[in-house]
Structures are given as structure tokens and as C-alpha cells.
Design a protein around this motif. Sequence first.
Motif, PDB file in Angstrom:
ATOM      1  N   ALA A 328       2.402  14.755   2.162  1.00 33.45           N
ATOM      2  CA  ALA A 328       2.485  13.498   2.794  1.00 33.45           C
ATOM      3  C   ALA A 328       3.357  13.561   4.278  1.00 33.45           C
ATOM      4  CB  ALA A 328       2.751  12.248   2.182  1.00 33.45           C
ATOM      5  N   ALA A 330       3.860  11.461   7.094  1.00 33.60           N
ATOM      6  CA  ALA A 330       4.646  10.170   7.615  1.00 33.60           C
ATOM      7  C   ALA A 330       4.696   9.251   6.377  1.00 33.60           C
ATOM      8  CB  ALA A 330       3.652   9.543   8.612  1.00 33.60           C
ATOM      9  N   THR A 331       5.579   8.263   6.708  1.00 33.90           N
ATOM     10  CA  THR A 331       5.744   7.205   5.497  1.00 33.90           C
ATOM     11  C   THR A 331       4.628   6.262   5.388  1.00 33.90           C
ATOM     12  OG1 THR A 331       7.923   6.935   6.699  1.00 33.90           O
ATOM     13  CG2 THR A 331       7.638   5.766   4.493  1.00 33.90           C
ATOM     14  N   ILE A 332       4.183   5.826   6.559  1.00 30.14           N
ATOM     15  CA  ILE A 332       2.751   5.077   6.432  1.00 30.14           C
ATOM     16  C   ILE A 332       1.715   5.954   6.361  1.00 30.14           C
ATOM     17  CG2 ILE A 332       1.407   3.360   7.635  1.00 30.14           C
ATOM     18  CD1 ILE A 332       4.039   2.160   6.841  1.00 30.14           C
ATOM     19  N   ALA A 333       0.818   6.046   5.582  1.00 33.07           N
ATOM     20  CA  ALA A 333      -0.118   7.028   4.966  1.00 33.07           C
ATOM     21  C   ALA A 333      -1.378   7.043   6.154  1.00 33.07           C
ATOM     22  CB  ALA A 333      -0.715   6.941   3.820  1.00 33.07           C
ATOM     23  N   SER A 334      -1.340   6.331   6.874  1.00 30.63           N
ATOM     24  CA  SER A 334      -2.451   6.213   8.083  1.00 30.63           C
ATOM     25  C   SER A 334      -2.071   7.072   9.275  1.00 30.63           C
ATOM     26  CB  SER A 334      -2.765   4.687   8.596  1.00 30.63           C
ATOM     27  OG  SER A 334      -1.469   4.105   9.201  1.00 30.63           O
ATOM     28  N   TYR A 356      -7.520   5.247  10.979  1.00 32.77           N
ATOM     29  CA  TYR A 356      -7.599   5.042   9.493  1.00 32.77           C
ATOM     30  C   TYR A 356      -8.071   3.748   8.974  1.00 32.77           C
ATOM     31  CZ  TYR A 356      -6.213   5.833   4.771  1.00 32.77           C
ATOM     32  OH  TYR A 356      -6.095   5.844   3.302  1.00 32.77           O
ATOM     33  N   LEU A 357      -7.462   2.666   9.497  1.00 30.39           N
ATOM     34  CA  LEU A 357      -7.964   1.463   8.884  1.00 30.39           C
ATOM     35  C   LEU A 357      -9.371   0.817   9.209  1.00 30.39           C
ATOM     36  CD1 LEU A 357      -4.757  -1.236   8.862  1.00 30.39           C
ATOM     37  CD2 LEU A 357      -6.302  -0.400   7.064  1.00 30.39           C
ATOM     38  N   LEU A 360     -11.508   2.814   6.759  1.00 33.03           N
ATOM     39  CA  LEU A 360     -11.269   2.068   5.516  1.00 33.03           C
ATOM     40  C   LEU A 360     -12.421   1.007   5.270  1.00 33.03           C
ATOM     41  CD1 LEU A 360      -9.590   3.526   3.309  1.00 33.03           C
ATOM     42  CD2 LEU A 360      -7.803   1.616   3.778  1.00 33.03           C
ATOM     43  N   PHE A 364     -15.674   0.251   3.262  1.00 33.78           N
ATOM     44  CA  PHE A 364     -16.175  -0.901   2.325  1.00 33.78           C
ATOM     45  C   PHE A 364     -17.576  -1.474   2.626  1.00 33.78           C
ATOM     46  CE2 PHE A 364     -11.413  -1.358   1.542  1.00 33.78           C
ATOM     47  CZ  PHE A 364     -11.388  -0.933   0.151  1.00 33.78           C
TER      48      PHE A 364
ATOM     49  N   ILE B 653      -9.531  -5.696  -2.208  1.00 35.09           N
ATOM     50  CA  ILE B 653      -9.355  -4.772  -1.156  1.00 35.09           C
ATOM     51  C   ILE B 653      -7.947  -4.689  -0.696  1.00 35.09           C
ATOM     52  CG2 ILE B 653     -10.433  -4.544   1.162  1.00 35.09           C
ATOM     53  CD1 ILE B 653     -13.013  -5.671   0.183  1.00 35.09           C
ATOM     54  N   TYR B 656      -6.093  -2.433  -2.427  1.00 36.31           N
ATOM     55  CA  TYR B 656      -6.490  -1.162  -2.306  1.00 36.31           C
ATOM     56  C   TYR B 656      -6.032  -0.545  -0.918  1.00 36.31           C
ATOM     57  CZ  TYR B 656      -9.625   2.915  -1.478  1.00 36.31           C
ATOM     58  OH  TYR B 656     -10.233   4.239  -1.209  1.00 36.31           O
ATOM     59  N   VAL B 657      -6.002  -1.387   0.022  1.00 38.54           N
ATOM     60  CA  VAL B 657      -5.716  -0.831   1.243  1.00 38.54           C
ATOM     61  C   VAL B 657      -4.115  -0.816   1.422  1.00 38.54           C
ATOM     62  CG1 VAL B 657      -5.363  -1.472   3.616  1.00 38.54           C
ATOM     63  CG2 VAL B 657      -7.464  -2.079   2.695  1.00 38.54           C
ATOM     64  N   LYS B 660      -3.301   2.236  -0.523  1.00 36.87           N
ATOM     65  CA  LYS B 660      -3.666   3.859   0.407  1.00 36.87           C
ATOM     66  C   LYS B 660      -2.772   3.980   1.456  1.00 36.87           C
ATOM     67  CE  LYS B 660      -7.646   5.764  -0.553  1.00 36.87           C
ATOM     68  NZ  LYS B 660      -7.694   7.360  -0.462  1.00 36.87           N
ATOM     69  N   LEU B 661      -2.364   2.888   2.294  1.00 38.52           N
ATOM     70  CA  LEU B 661      -1.433   2.865   3.288  1.00 38.52           C
ATOM     71  C   LEU B 661      -0.021   3.162   2.862  1.00 38.52           C
ATOM     72  CD1 LEU B 661      -2.368   0.138   5.960  1.00 38.52           C
ATOM     73  CD2 LEU B 661      -2.763   2.726   6.071  1.00 38.52           C
ATOM     74  N   PHE B 662       0.483   2.557   1.966  1.00 39.95           N
ATOM     75  CA  PHE B 662       1.878   2.481   1.714  1.00 39.95           C
ATOM     76  C   PHE B 662       2.460   3.317   0.582  1.00 39.95           C
ATOM     77  CE2 PHE B 662       1.266  -1.793   3.924  1.00 39.95           C
ATOM     78  CZ  PHE B 662       1.577  -1.423   4.931  1.00 39.95           C
ATOM     79  N   THR B 664       2.017   6.145  -0.897  1.00 45.80           N
ATOM     80  CA  THR B 664       2.337   7.496  -0.911  1.00 45.80           C
ATOM     81  C   THR B 664       3.718   7.780  -0.747  1.00 45.80           C
ATOM     82  OG1 THR B 664       0.187   7.681   0.236  1.00 45.80           O
ATOM     83  CG2 THR B 664       1.522   9.803   0.110  1.00 45.80           C
ATOM     84  N   ALA B 665       4.321   6.813   0.434  1.00 42.14           N
ATOM     85  CA  ALA B 665       5.714   6.754   0.280  1.00 42.14           C
ATOM     86  C   ALA B 665       6.749   6.647  -0.623  1.00 42.14           C
ATOM     87  CB  ALA B 665       6.182   6.030   1.890  1.00 42.14           C
TER      88      ALA B 665
END
Lengths: 727, 727
Positions: A328, A330-334, A356-357, A360, A364, B653, B656-657, B660-662, B664-665
Motif C-alpha cells: 500500500a 498512499a494512506t487513502i487506498a484510492s 476508484y470510487l 466501485l 455495485f 455498501i 464496504y466502501v 476499501k478506501l481507509f 488498508t492504512a
Amino acid sequence: MDTSAFVTSLATSFAIFIVLLFLYSWLSRTSSNFVIYYPLRISRGLGPPEDVKSRSPWAWLREAWQASEKEIIDLAGLDAAVYINFLDAVLQILGYSAFFCVPVLVPLAVTSDNYSTAVRAPTDPAFGGFDKLSMGNIANKSRIWAFLIAAYWLSIVTYIVLWQKYKHIINVRDQVLSANARPEQFTVLVQNLPPPTNGTRSEQVDAFFRKLHPDAYEKCLVVTKLHKSSKLWTKLDSLKRKLKHAEAVFGQSKTKDKPEGIRPQHKTGFLGLVGAKVDTIDNSKEKIKDLSVKLQAEQKRTIAEEQEASAFAIFNNRAVAAEVSQSAIATIASKWRTSQAPEPEEIVWGNLSMPYLPQLFRKFGIYFLVFLIIIFYMIPISFVSALTSLDNLEKLVPFIKSIVKIKVLNTVLQAYLPQLALIIFLALLPSLLMFLSKLEGIVSHSHLVRATAGKYFYFNVVNVFLGVTISGTVFNALKKITKQPGQIVSLLDASLPPQASFFITYIALLFFVGYGLELSRLVPLIIFHIKKRFLCKTEEEIRDAWAPGPFNYHTHVPADMLIVTIAACYAVLAPMVLPFAIMYFALGWIIVRNQALKVYIPKYDSGGRMWPHMQARILAALVISQITMLGYFSVKKFVFSFLLFPLPIATLIFAYVCNKLFYTAFRVTPISLVSTDLKDMPSVASLVEAYTPTCLTPEDKFEDAEKFEDARSTATSRTSSGITSPA
Amino acid sequence: MDTSAFVTSLATSFAIFIVLLFLYSWLSRTSSNFVIYYPLRISRGLGPPEDVKSRSPWAWLREAWQASEKEIIDLAGLDAAVYINFLDAVLQILGYSAFFCVPVLVPLAVTSDNYSTAVRAPTDPAFGGFDKLSMGNIANKSRIWAFLIAAYWLSIVTYIVLWQKYKHIINVRDQVLSANARPEQFTVLVQNLPPPTNGTRSEQVDAFFRKLHPDAYEKCLVVTKLHKSSKLWTKLDSLKRKLKHAEAVFGQSKTKDKPEGIRPQHKTGFLGLVGAKVDTIDNSKEKIKDLSVKLQAEQKRTIAEEQEASAFAIFNNRAVAAEVSQSAIATIASKWRTSQAPEPEEIVWGNLSMPYLPQLFRKFGIYFLVFLIIIFYMIPISFVSALTSLDNLEKLVPFIKSIVKIKVLNTVLQAYLPQLALIIFLALLPSLLMFLSKLEGIVSHSHLVRATAGKYFYFNVVNVFLGVTISGTVFNALKKITKQPGQIVSLLDASLPPQASFFITYIALLFFVGYGLELSRLVPLIIFHIKKRFLCKTEEEIRDAWAPGPFNYHTHVPADMLIVTIAACYAVLAPMVLPFAIMYFALGWIIVRNQALKVYIPKYDSGGRMWPHMQARILAALVISQITMLGYFSVKKFVFSFLLFPLPIATLIFAYVCNKLFYTAFRVTPISLVSTDLKDMPSVASLVEAYTPTCLTPEDKFEDAEKFEDARSTATSRTSSGITSPA
């Protein structure tokens, strides 16, 4: 289904198969057909087998049987080897299951008399003799214990076979991955880059990776919007083909009588039907000149102005690239999402730079859409099924009555019509699902194939398997209930296993006719000869006419999976399904080996990443079968049915453990595999070339390259990656 | 619950709170109590506030209110800051919800008359006036629309607040992580090493990492079995304490009258009660000498012979360590598993070397056990609840009748008895869950705390929340049904919202009495003074007597979560729950800030990893509330109830979002955070020392180190890591 319809169905299928088999061994000896029956060998420079003219009709069987896994991997790639391993795994599972179920359960069923005594009179035509070989005919409760043991046997056999296969495939994959230095191992795809604060995109990427890995990082290629250049490139390419075609036509027109020949001409207007007549060769040459200049300008503009928020980072060290692709950033995975780059040939260029968003949410949306399709596709299918039953057809289309009067035809129609309707309806679906998967933003073709296969599997399970079973069982039971209310359970009891005969004829149709056509390649053969005679003038056109492309895993695998689901669900309830399913997979196994060794030309190799997907689906089929059995045992009023409860839980745990242990090695490249030293490293220049889309390659360079390219990549790679890019 | 019991409960709780508040402002001024009220400030060398003797009773409030987030992080660590942020998030959610629900819904409810007309006579004592403020009292269908809007309002407010909080906390975490060079950032824990093919374990690890990262890799520390050395070390430590204690006793016995003093003696047998009498000081000195030699020998033997299959790999580069910790090394994921090392102080040494597959199955076993506990703990709880209702107690313990006759006591008992029983029963649980989590093989204490909190949350939801609600609602309805069959729906309708009053008194009890005790620290104060007077002789003993340890997140967080669940579920159905829940969290917010700034001394800092867990649980509570509303709106026969369907899906949702986004950090350290240059790098020697367990540290070195250690690590770190090791 009555017994005579059942037997007719099997016999017809078998007859067709025999005919196709003889056609194959006859047609495959004619040298003008070699490009249809041995295209892979020809494109690899091997040519047809040496004894091709004099060989026995069974030689192909021996060759397919004897080929080692290594040969298959060398010729057809790991993906084909994994597909064969999958067929092998299913064969083993079904074989071991049959080993217990057929000799133990069938005699128990046939000596029982539930159908003839408890449920209805033996003269009822809807119960064929075949139906009596199933659990539905069991009346004595103590005999059910044997079926319970069979349920456990089936599950345990599946676990053992899948466990060993998973380990075997990982092993094979390890060897292939660690030995070959493939361009994607040196390349990391970085997606969703934030806007650069200062400097260009490539400076932004360079600055980060150079600081992190000063020795291993080489350079980056920023992804660009290819829409316009790709359009120009395609136009140019088709013009070049047109020119060559016209030149060939002109050449052929120079006969002895007329040595100056006839220069081909065409009209410039709509579809060549209207407008001024021009000389095709001169006109094309002129247009090519124009377009080349335009393309060059567009290429420059694209590279400079159309940069997007993703890039390929190229390293000179496989281990470092693997580490970066798994980390990983960046901190924000997007932002700064890294992954191993797809193989150059299988990149879906248009999806590389999706934010990214939105992606996603798109996902869905598409899952929801697929869910709706799965649920509501049932409506037309059941409508068609109802329509195609012979009785209904007679009412709707009266002239059929006269046909139906012919005894044989009647039987054949009754046996095949519903299945045919089903098969045709299903043929429309894969392309739709593939299209939807592409909208999800998937970046590689092999992943697209897996995504499509997954959706298709669930479609098959819900619509074909559950649909047919539930409508057959419940409607049958409901129909009788109006006559004998209060007997609902015993009617359900009686109605489920006879569905097995429908599925057996369905399987037989698929395997005899389907695999017969697959082996004899009648359709491609006919198309090729028509094209060759009437359309193709240049060598290139002829090659395009026979080049078979890769396996269609996204339709093959779900079709096989449907048979696995059917076989698993009926293995215990109606064990006579097993021999037919085994025949299907045995025939499939040998024919797929033949086709892998001689016919299909892979475009790319995903390294067997289809396997975890296949394994998961086999386990899904097993869970469905375990739940079906749980339900059916309860319908049988067997008090120890609760003993089946641990089975689905055990399957879920097994799936989880396999996933935890083995899946990582498919999701990412383990460091230890790529930390060995390589003899020959690919040059950075070759990596850069590989990850430059065709439509951005300078034209002269492309033509030079084309001359030296080997048959495989000519037939497949660069062209396809260029064409698919602007999706 | 009738209105008088309800008001009595609230009033009593409030009275107790006021008393505790005054006790706090009085007791915290006495200098002998400073170590109880300001231990964190004392251990950090700050001492009590300067104006402590003369300050107003509300000074603590102002200080807690004004402290900035940075101050809190500096003093109490990121974990405490995240906990406060969590309270803040809940406060905001409930506050914004109340902003709509209380002024709009309560008037709508109070002006309706479902309870007085449709359901039963207004004289029925079980419906307090308070119950009329809930949705149960709504008869007019069109008024339900307002409640539907409130359901959406609640959900949207939650999403917005949680989204912003997640981003804020990631931001804060980023700053803390990138600025401080913490030892765990340079260290990778490698678990499940395969047996080395040749050479030692450390050679095996060295060979791999040195090849991969020749510049960044420094050395490795192989984990050893600590059981025996740790036992010896603990024994030695307690002997040393005993010696110091004896010397202190001896020193105090030297009065003017008796300058030679009395040498303390003790018996050597069982518990010091039997056996020969010996001189404690001499005996201890002798034993210490013996043990020191033994420990040294054992330490050598352990390091040489007791090596296990895991190691700490130490790097000199945070970014490379982060990359390695995120990469899959071996093909089979059960080998060479890497992860960022836990902070040295929070390592669970005994779990570092558990084999992977057994650990996985252990985990399943423990989940199953926890599942059983959650399900079957209900049985004793409902038994106790039934027992403690006053009517039942009168029958069982007749003498209570005389007590019950006293009017006030009767009301108090009726208000508190069931809640008290519940609270006591629940107090036994956390240790059990902590123990089970430890068996799972978790390697860090902060992870243990999270695992326990998760289990405890689900326990709370199922047993306390669902248990009370369902038994209260359904049994109530069933009781009436025997009288008026056919009215089941309208009875369910009437019975759910009144459960709110039970929960309101429960919340009030928790926040007034619970937070009153928390702030006044009466129990630790009393224990400290008793210990100090009767047991402690040395400085060290006194320090141990007041040292408060860290926050008990594993009990605090699930308790708060239960309130969140209750508040979310009743926010719309009975909005009067909201003011009480807001009071709970407001009081909690200010008191936790006070305790974080002055009292609790953190042992370690997980970097706020509790947050994703908290966020997920808030969303779980929201889903439960949305499903409850869906059910209750249907019970109300409101035809547009289906409009509530999208809400739980939207929550899933959203979860989940966010994940996914946050997430990992929080799971791993993002590379960009640790790729900045550091001013002062920790030395390799200091890293090695940090990751050497206390019981393997050479004794002389340990004693040297002890002298210079600052207050914080003395009170906490090395000792605790040594003691927890042989688990």
C-alpha cells in the motif's frame, strides 16, 4: 420422461457422435484441412504429425493420452494445463464417488418399491424404469443410512482431490513463474495517481520510486487516452490490408491472355455502392500516405496531451517489482494503487485509468444488474420451455400435428426440443456478461474471462439447475396435489429424483454432440473453405481465416461447472447420473488435450489464475448438493437427517482454509519465486516496447517488428491489444 | 415500568452522581491522593496542576474541555485520542438525530392516542406516561411518514459523521506515524519459518533478506521458548522485591529505643506458616545469588537450544521494512508469513510461534465456542432476570416482604434490581473472552483487546439488547394474547416501544453511577490507602499500588457500543431515549478526556487501530436499528414500509466502501508515510534490545537499564512484556 424417449435421446446423441468422429479422422488427413486441425502446431513451426496421411483413426487418441503436462505447458501454456487439471480433478471426484454410489446405492434402490406401492400405480407412464434406480424408490428407512454415508463419501472425496490438485497446480505454477522472466514480472501498474503538485506525471512517479528503490527502478510509461490514435491506426491497418488485397487481385488477373491485368476499382461512396469509381491501388496508397502523417501527429499529441492518472513503472528486479506491487503506497487506498501489470497482450487499455470510487459504485451497479438478469432470465426461459413441450406446440402450430404422427420423429422431438430451446437461449448470454464485466473496470482479459465465468456459473445454477429442478419437482407435485391433497411430502419425495433423467439426456446431448463438433471442427472448417475460395487473396487473409484463437474459457468452464453441479446434486439421490457425467468429463479430458496440443492458439497466459475460481465453484456446487440432500433427506422423513448439517459447514471451512493457504500465490507473485537470479534479463527497451500500445508505436518501427515477429504474436498479440484499446 | 419507578430510578442515579462529584472535587485536593487523581502527570514528571489546593471544583471540567487533540496525543497516546474521537462521533450522530427526532416526532406521538384507545384502557398501570412519547402511541398512518423520514435522517447523519471522522483519524494517524521513528516500523515479524535445510535459523533468515535487500537488512532475532527463563526471572524478581521489603522493614524497626532494630524473619514452609524460621534478608540474598547463576545458565541454554520457527527481522529503512511486511514471501501462505512487528511492550510472546494450520482450526473452535457462549449465556441471564423481579423474590425469599412494604425502598428495588443483576452477570465475561482471544494465537495485546471487544459487542447485542427487547416485547404480547387472541400484531405494536424506558433507566444507571465512580476513583483510592498503610514498605511497592495502568478498552468500548445500539434502535421508535444517550456520551466525553489527561498510563500505543473496529460496530448497530425499524413499521401495518429496504443495503455498501478506501492504512503501514527522511534514526543496538524479551536480558544490563529508565517504561513496559511471555 418415459423410458423410450430417454433411450432414443441417448441413441441419437451417440449416433451423431460416431458420425462426427469418422468425419474427423477422414477430414484431418487431407492436407488442405491441416490448418484447421493442426493450427497450433503449424503456427509453432512444427507442422502436422509426420504420419498424418497413413495414421490409424485412433492415433490422435494415443497422442492426446500420452502427452506429458510439460509438453502441454510448453505448447499451449499454463492456462490450458490448468483447465485439463480441472477436468482431471472433476473426473477423479466423480470416479471415486461412483465407486461407492453406483454398486451400493443402485441395488438398494432397485430392490425397493416406493414408486410402485406408496406413490402410484406402476403403470403410470411418467415414471420410467430408469427412475426406479434413484433414492425416490426407497421406502425402507434403514436403507437411507447408505445414502447418508454416500453423502459423506462424496464430500470427503472432493476435499481430498481438490486439496491435492491445488498443491499440484501451485507447484507447476511456481516452476513456470520462477523460470521464465516475463515482462509483467518487471512492471508495476500504478493506478489512480493524484494530480501532480508540480512537474509532469512521469516526474511525479519517477520521484517517488527513485527515492524508494534507487537501484531497481528504471522508468515509467504514463498511460494515455488512446481513443483517437487507435481509431486512426485501425483505419490505416484496414487500408493497408485493402491495398495488399487489391495488389493480389491485380496480380492474379495477369493471365497469359492478358498480361497487363485488370486494375481493381471501387466506388468511394456508401459501402462501395455509390459514388465515383477510382483505382483501388492508387487510391489506397494515397490515403495511406495521408493517414500515416495524421497518425504520427496524433501519436505525438496523445503522448504529450492525453496523459491519464495511471502509469506502468518498470523495474530491473523482479523481487522489488513484486514487493512494490503488493504494498500500500498512499494512506487513502484510492490513490497510488499498485498491482502487478497484466501481460502486455491482455491489457484492457480503456479501463486502466478509471477513478476508484466511481469504479466501485459501477461494480455495485453491475452486480445488481447481473442479479436482476439471473432472476428474470427465468421468465423467458420457462415461457420457452412451456412453449416447446410437444403438446403445446401442437396447439400453437397446428401443422406440426402431421409431423408428430411419424413415430420416430415424435420421440426424437419429445427428447430434444426442450433441451435445444434451453441451449439456444443460453448461447446469447456470455457476450452480454462479458460486456458487463468489462464495464466493471477490469484491466486484464484473463480477469474479464474469470469474471464472466463466475457470473455465468451463478446464472447456470439458478436458472438451469435450480430452475429445472424446482419447476419440475414442485409443479409436478402441485399438479398431483389437486387430486390428492395432504400428500405433499410424499409427492415431493417422488418428484425430485426423476428430474435426473432430464439432466442425463441434457448431459448426453452436450457431450456427444458438443464434443463431437468440438473435435471435428466442422463449422470452422466450412467457414475457412468458403472464405478461402471466395474472399481471401493475400497470405495474411488466409492466415486470419484459419487462426483459431484461444479456448473460450468463459463459456467452457461454466458449462462444465453446470455438469459438476448436476452430478454432485444427483450423485447420491440418483447415482445413475454419475456414469454419464464421468463419460462427459472423460471425453472432455481427452478432446481438450487434443485441442490444446494441436488447435487453439493462446493469446496470453494468465499463469493458471483460473484455478482458484474453478476450485471455489466446485465447492459451491458441493454446498448446493449438500443442502439439496439435507432437504431431500428431510422430505424422506429420515430422523437422522440432521447428521448432514456438518457437511456444508465443513465445505465452507475447507474453502476458507484453502483460500488462506493457497490463494495468495495466485493473487500476487510470492517474493521467493522471483528472488532467484536470472540468466537472461529482458532489456529495459524491450519492456518499454512491450508496454507501449500498438497504436502509439512509430509506424516504421511497427512494420520492421512485424517482419520478424514469430507466428504466435503475429496471429494474436499486438494487433489485438491495439484493437481492444479504445473500449 | 410505571412512571414513578422510572422517575425514582433517574433521581437516585442523579443523586449518587452529585455525591460522587463532590467527593471528587474534595478528595482530589488532598496531596496524599494526588497519585490517585494525577498519576499520568506525575509519571510524566509534570506533577498535579499548580493551583490544585485553591482551584474551583469545576477547574477539571475546563481543563478537560480545553485540551487540544495534540496535547492528548502527546500525553496519553493516539489510542486515547481515538477513543475520545469515537465518543465525539457518537455524540455528533445522536445530537444531529435528536435535532430532528425530538422536536418533530415526540409532539406527533404525544398528541396521538393509540395506547389510550386502540390497545387498552388508559388506567392500565404498565403504560407509563413516558411510553406515550413513542411511536407506539401513533394511530394515524399519515403521521408515520415523519418517522420514516427520521429513519433516513438517522442513517444519513451517521454516514456523514463517520466518513468525516475516518478521514480525520487517518490524518492524525498519518502525522503521528510519519513523524516518530518507532521500533516496530523497522522490524518485521516473520512467522512459520520452515525447518532450515542447512545452517541455523538465523542463517536461514539472514540469507533470504540479505539477498533481497542487501543495504537495508541488518540482522534477525530468532524467537525462543521463554517458559523456563521467564519462570526463573519472575522468581528472581519477586525475591528481589522481598529483599527490599525486608530491608525496609528492618530500617523502620530501628527506633531510638532500639537502634539495632529487629531483623525480619519468616518460615520456609508452605505459605510461610510452617517450617524452620530463617532470617529473611540473609535467606533472600543467598537465594538471589543462586537464582542469578541459574538464570544466566538458562538464558544461554534458551538462546542456543530453544529456538522457534519465528524471528524478528530488523531493517535500517522504514520503507523497506514496510514493503517486506506487506509482501507474500512463500507460495504456500502458511510459510514465511511476514507482518509488521508489534510494539515491543505489547508482544504476546507465547503466541509468536504457533503453527499456521492448527492456529486456523483453533480460531474456528474458539469462534464456535464464543457462538455457544453468546447463545447460551441467555439462559442464566433470563433466569436471574425472572428471579430478581420483585414479585418473584417475595415468593422465594419471604422475609423480603417486610422490606418491600417500605414504600421508598420498594420503588428503588423495583427500579434497580433487574439492572443490577444484569450488570453483575456481565462483569464476569470480559476476562473469559480475553482468555479465549489469547488462545486464538493473536500476537499483540492491542489486537487481543480488539478481538475481545468484538466478541463482547456481539454478546451485548444478542443477549442484552435483543434478549431484553425480545423477551420484553414478545412475552408481554403473548401474555395478553391468551386474553385477546387475534390481536397479536397490535399487541406487538404496543409492546416494543415501552422497552425504551427499561433501557433509559439502564443508561442512566451506567452514566451517573458508572461515570461518577470513574471520575471519583473511589475504589482505587481506598485500595491504595489500605495497601499503603498495611503492606507497602518500599518506594517501588507504593508506586505499584497507585500505578493505574491503561484504559480498559475491551470493556469500555463494548459498553459504549451497547448504548449506541440501544440509542440507534430507539432513536426513531422512542426518541426520548436520545437525550439520555446524549447525556451519557457527553459525560463520557468530558470524563474520559480528564482521565486520559491525568489518570491512565498507557502501556503501549497501537496507533488508533481500534477505530476501524469502532466504526464497523457503529455501522452494525445502525443495521440492527434499520432492520428493527423495518420490522416495527411493518407491525404498524404501514404500507410504505418497503421504503426502508434500501437503508440496510446502503449501510453495507457504506461499510464496504470505507473499508476499501481507509482500512488498508490501519492494517499495514502505507509506504508513503515512512519514505520520508528521519532526523534521528534508532540504532540497531537499541532495536535489538527492544525486541529481546526481559527474561533474556543479561541481569546486570537490566539493572543498569532500570536505573535510567524513565517513569513510564518502569511502570509498564519491560516488566509487563517479561511477565506475559510464558502464557
